[in-house]
Design an enzyme around this catalytic site. Structure first.
Site, PDB file in Angstrom:
ATOM      1  N   LYS A  33       5.014  -6.783  13.915  1.00 24.12           N
ATOM      2  CA  LYS A  33       5.459  -7.821  14.856  1.00 24.12           C
ATOM      3  C   LYS A  33       4.337  -8.847  15.075  1.00 24.12           C
ATOM      4  CE  LYS A  33       4.093  -4.855  18.720  1.00 24.12           C
ATOM      5  NZ  LYS A  33       4.581  -3.861  19.706  1.00 24.12           N
ATOM      6  N   TYR A 242     -20.303 -27.192  29.375  1.00 23.93           N
ATOM      7  CA  TYR A 242     -19.561 -27.546  30.587  1.00 23.93           C
ATOM      8  C   TYR A 242     -20.041 -26.742  31.776  1.00 23.93           C
ATOM      9  CZ  TYR A 242     -15.988 -30.170  27.969  1.00 23.93           C
ATOM     10  OH  TYR A 242     -15.324 -31.074  27.199  1.00 23.93           O
TER      11      TYR A 242
HETATM   12  C1  LIG Z   1       3.993  -2.617  19.444  1.00 24.46           C
HETATM   13  C2  LIG Z   1       4.789  -1.368  19.387  1.00 24.46           C
HETATM   14  C3  LIG Z   1       4.416  -0.338  18.516  1.00 24.46           C
HETATM   15  C4  LIG Z   1       3.081  -0.318  17.793  1.00 24.46           C
HETATM   16  O1  LIG Z   1       2.116  -0.021  18.769  1.00 24.46           O
HETATM   17  P1  LIG Z   1       0.548   0.097  18.405  1.00 24.46           P
HETATM   18  O2  LIG Z   1      -0.078   0.497  19.685  1.00 24.46           O
HETATM   19  O3  LIG Z   1       0.132  -1.283  17.982  1.00 24.46           O
HETATM   20  O4  LIG Z   1       0.402   1.079  17.321  1.00 24.46           O
HETATM   21  C5  LIG Z   1       5.276   0.743  18.382  1.00 24.46           C
HETATM   22  N1  LIG Z   1       6.426   0.809  19.092  1.00 24.46           N
HETATM   23  C6  LIG Z   1       6.800  -0.153  19.975  1.00 24.46           C
HETATM   24  C7  LIG Z   1       8.070  -0.015  20.725  1.00 24.46           C
HETATM   25  C8  LIG Z   1       5.988  -1.273  20.155  1.00 24.46           C
HETATM   26  O5  LIG Z   1       6.347  -2.219  21.027  1.00 24.46           O
END
Ligand SMILES: *Cc1c(COP(=O)(O)O)cnc(C)c1O
Length: 347
Positions: A33, A242
């Site tokens: 994702k 800054y």
């Molecule tokens: C993002 C996510 C994962 C992966 O999680 P990690 O901690 O990055 O391994 C797995 N399952 C769900 C439902 C997620 O939202």
């Protein structure tokens, strides 16, 4: 060349997947994702497909269709957010598998695509996505007769093995899925590391593939080198940046580097994070600005063409600590201006 170079080692991503896979006796999928945690989902997924991954997870149907275009057919693409209002044509066209999160999504999916495969996401205690126990209980027997491919849930505290919520969620998920015949999945990276009772039929790590905590043995995946644009000498009492937050206490040399908060090097790391010239750490001096960083290089014998802010000396998690955030946020914030150099690229 005035932009930073982000080196992404896809062979390391594959090695991290293989290392996590070897800790289990079940299938290991991959979560790609947010464009592969900011590293480019198409490149990551193609490399992982070559390493043996057959099942991928994305957050949204839009991500799913892009991934399908990159991967082609023969891979399962699951969508965590389920089946939303305008997703039907995407799910249909790309053969995506939505993880249905509510009775409303079940109704929508069944009405729009009665033959199409689906998974179900259950809430075992995180209270973010998924069906509550009562909702699931009322739908379960009906859902089990359809093309149900996976029943999953997500752990809220798996990065902390001592947290009591891990066992509570394990018990809740086990109870909700008692007697089920379709594959079950509970573990992301943290759950994979918690041990076999969390593995069920499928693990689905994300951050560990990209070299992040809690997979402490991971091979580092990213190196970020930032070019030095200008160097100047300061007398004691002069200030940098800054709001003049940094003041020279000795004759000092300041290097100005090309990258800033617009590139994901968030302002919170000002005056705290380090950059590395080979093995020598150099501290940020003054505020991070939009396109530039200023670094105290007084102790360097000579000024290199670039300094590293991510690499073997400083992982995404160490940089995240300096910025009071998490490695996930550092990774997914790495901006579009960097020149991305991939090694182990399949495409
Ligand atoms: C993002 C996510 C994962 C992966 O999680 P990690 O901690 O990055 O391994 C797995 N399952 C769900 C439902 C997620 O939202």
């Amino acid at each position: 060349m005035a932009t930073g170079t982000l080196h992404i080692d896809l062979d390391a991503v594959a090695a991290n997947w293989a290392a996590l896979d070897s800790m289990t006796n079940v299938e290991t999928a991959a979560v790609v994702k947010a464009d592969g945690y900011g590293l480019r989902a198409d490149k990551v997924a193609l490399r992982l497909a070559r390493a043996g991954v057959r099942r991928f997870f994305v957050a949204t149907a839009e991500e799913g269709i892009k991934l399908r275009t990159a991967l082609g057919h023969g891979y399962e693409i699951n969508v965590f957010s389920g089946h939303m209002e305008r997703d039907t044509p995407l799910i249909h066209e790309a053969g995506l598998v939505p993880m249905l999160n509510s009775a409303e999504q079940v109704t929508r999916h069944r009405a729009a695509l009665p033959e199409a495969a689906y998974g179900v996401q259950l809430d075992s205690g995180m209270n973010r996505l998924g069906m509550e126990p009562a909702e699931w209980a009322s739908l379960r027997s009906d859902l089990e007769t359809g093309p149900l491919t996976l029943v999953m849930s997500h752990l809220a505290c798996a990065d902390d093995p001592a947290h009591q919520q891990n066992a509570a969620q394990l018990a809740a998920f086990t109870e909700m899925t008692q007697g089920i015949t379709v594959p079950r999945s509970l573990a992301a990276t943290g759950g994979t590391l918690l041990g076999p009772e969390f593995h069920f039929d499928l693990c689905r790590p994300g951050v560990g593939l990209y070299g992040g905590f809690p997979f402490e043995e991971a091979t580092p995946v990213v190196r970020l080198s930032l070019p030095v644009i200008q160097v100047r000498d300061l007398a004691p009492g002069e200030t940098v940046g800054y709001s003049a937050t940094w003041t020279a206490t000795r004759p000092s040399r300041i290097a100005t580097l090309s990258a800033g908060y617009a590139d994901g090097l968030i302002r919170r790391m000002s005056d705290v994070a380090h950059l590395w010239a080979g093995d020598i750490p150099c501290k940020l001096a003054g505020r991070v600005s939009m396109d530039l960083l200023t670094v105290d290089v007084t102790d360097l014998p000579e000024i290199p063409e670039s300094l590293d802010i991510l690499g073997p000396h400083q992982t995404v998690d160490q940089l995240a600590d300096a910025a009071e955030t998490i490695g996930y946020e550092i990774l997914t914030s790495l901006g579009p201006r960097y020149r991305r150099r991939y090694s182990g690229d399949v495409a």
